[in-house]
Design a protein around this motif. Structure first.
Motif, PDB file in Angstrom:
ATOM      1  N   ARG A  32       0.833  -1.213   0.000  1.00  0.00           N
ATOM      2  CA  ARG A  32       0.000   0.000   0.000  1.00  0.00           C
ATOM      3  C   ARG A  32       0.862   1.254   0.000  1.00  0.00           C
ATOM      4  O   ARG A  32       0.418   2.309  -0.440  1.00  0.00           O
ATOM      5  CB  ARG A  32      -0.935   0.015   1.215  1.00  0.00           C
ATOM      6  N   ASP A  50      -7.987  11.185  -2.703  1.00  0.00           N
ATOM      7  CA  ASP A  50      -9.173  11.162  -1.848  1.00  0.00           C
ATOM      8  C   ASP A  50      -8.827  10.541  -0.493  1.00  0.00           C
ATOM      9  O   ASP A  50      -7.790   9.902  -0.316  1.00  0.00           O
ATOM     10  CB  ASP A  50     -10.340  10.440  -2.522  1.00  0.00           C
ATOM     11  N   SER A  51      -9.703  10.743   0.460  1.00  0.00           N
ATOM     12  CA  SER A  51      -9.417  10.320   1.832  1.00  0.00           C
ATOM     13  C   SER A  51      -9.281   8.809   1.965  1.00  0.00           C
ATOM     14  O   SER A  51      -8.508   8.336   2.796  1.00  0.00           O
ATOM     15  CB  SER A  51     -10.476  10.854   2.797  1.00  0.00           C
ATOM     16  N   ALA A  52      -9.987   8.037   1.154  1.00  0.00           N
ATOM     17  CA  ALA A  52      -9.870   6.573   1.235  1.00  0.00           C
ATOM     18  C   ALA A  52      -8.457   6.129   0.870  1.00  0.00           C
ATOM     19  O   ALA A  52      -7.869   5.270   1.543  1.00  0.00           O
ATOM     20  CB  ALA A  52     -10.893   5.908   0.333  1.00  0.00           C
ATOM     21  N   ALA A  53      -7.887   6.722  -0.166  1.00  0.00           N
ATOM     22  CA  ALA A  53      -6.530   6.365  -0.587  1.00  0.00           C
ATOM     23  C   ALA A  53      -5.510   6.801   0.458  1.00  0.00           C
ATOM     24  O   ALA A  53      -4.603   6.035   0.810  1.00  0.00           O
ATOM     25  CB  ALA A  53      -6.212   6.999  -1.935  1.00  0.00           C
ATOM     26  N   SER A  54      -5.645   8.018   0.956  1.00  0.00           N
ATOM     27  CA  SER A  54      -4.684   8.487   1.957  1.00  0.00           C
ATOM     28  C   SER A  54      -4.821   7.702   3.258  1.00  0.00           C
ATOM     29  O   SER A  54      -3.816   7.384   3.900  1.00  0.00           O
ATOM     30  CB  SER A  54      -4.823   9.986   2.197  1.00  0.00           C
ATOM     31  N   ASP A  55      -6.046   7.350   3.622  1.00  0.00           N
ATOM     32  CA  ASP A  55      -6.253   6.570   4.847  1.00  0.00           C
ATOM     33  C   ASP A  55      -5.569   5.213   4.763  1.00  0.00           C
ATOM     34  O   ASP A  55      -5.025   4.723   5.758  1.00  0.00           O
ATOM     35  CB  ASP A  55      -7.739   6.377   5.127  1.00  0.00           C
ATOM     36  N   GLU A  56      -5.581   4.581   3.593  1.00  0.00           N
ATOM     37  CA  GLU A  56      -4.924   3.274   3.425  1.00  0.00           C
ATOM     38  C   GLU A  56      -3.424   3.386   3.679  1.00  0.00           C
ATOM     39  O   GLU A  56      -2.827   2.534   4.345  1.00  0.00           O
ATOM     40  CB  GLU A  56      -5.185   2.718   2.030  1.00  0.00           C
TER      41      GLU A  56
END
Length: 70
Positions: A32, A50-56
């Protein structure tokens, strides 16, 4: 204020130098993190996705930093 600023980390800190050196091993340990080639690209990359990608990616880093190894 960034987390680095809050922790008193500047671009020449020993801790950030260690992260730069370990980045390839961290990417190998968790794919990741492979969204960027260099550790220093992380700061610019995070707000560009987006926040989903950064959160991962942030989750992967938090897991690597966990005392139990994630």
């Amino acid at each position: 204020m960034s987390v680095g600023d809050q922790l008193g980390l500047d671009d020449n800190s020993e801790l950030l130098d260690q992260a730069r050196q370990k980045w390839p091993a961290w990417v190998a340990a968790d794919p990741r993190l492979g969204v960027i080639e260099e550790f220093d690209d992380l700061r610019a990359w995070l707000p560009s996705v987006d926040s989903a990608a950064s959160d991962e990616v942030l989750l992967a880093l938090a897991m690597l930093a966990a005392p139990d190894g994630g």
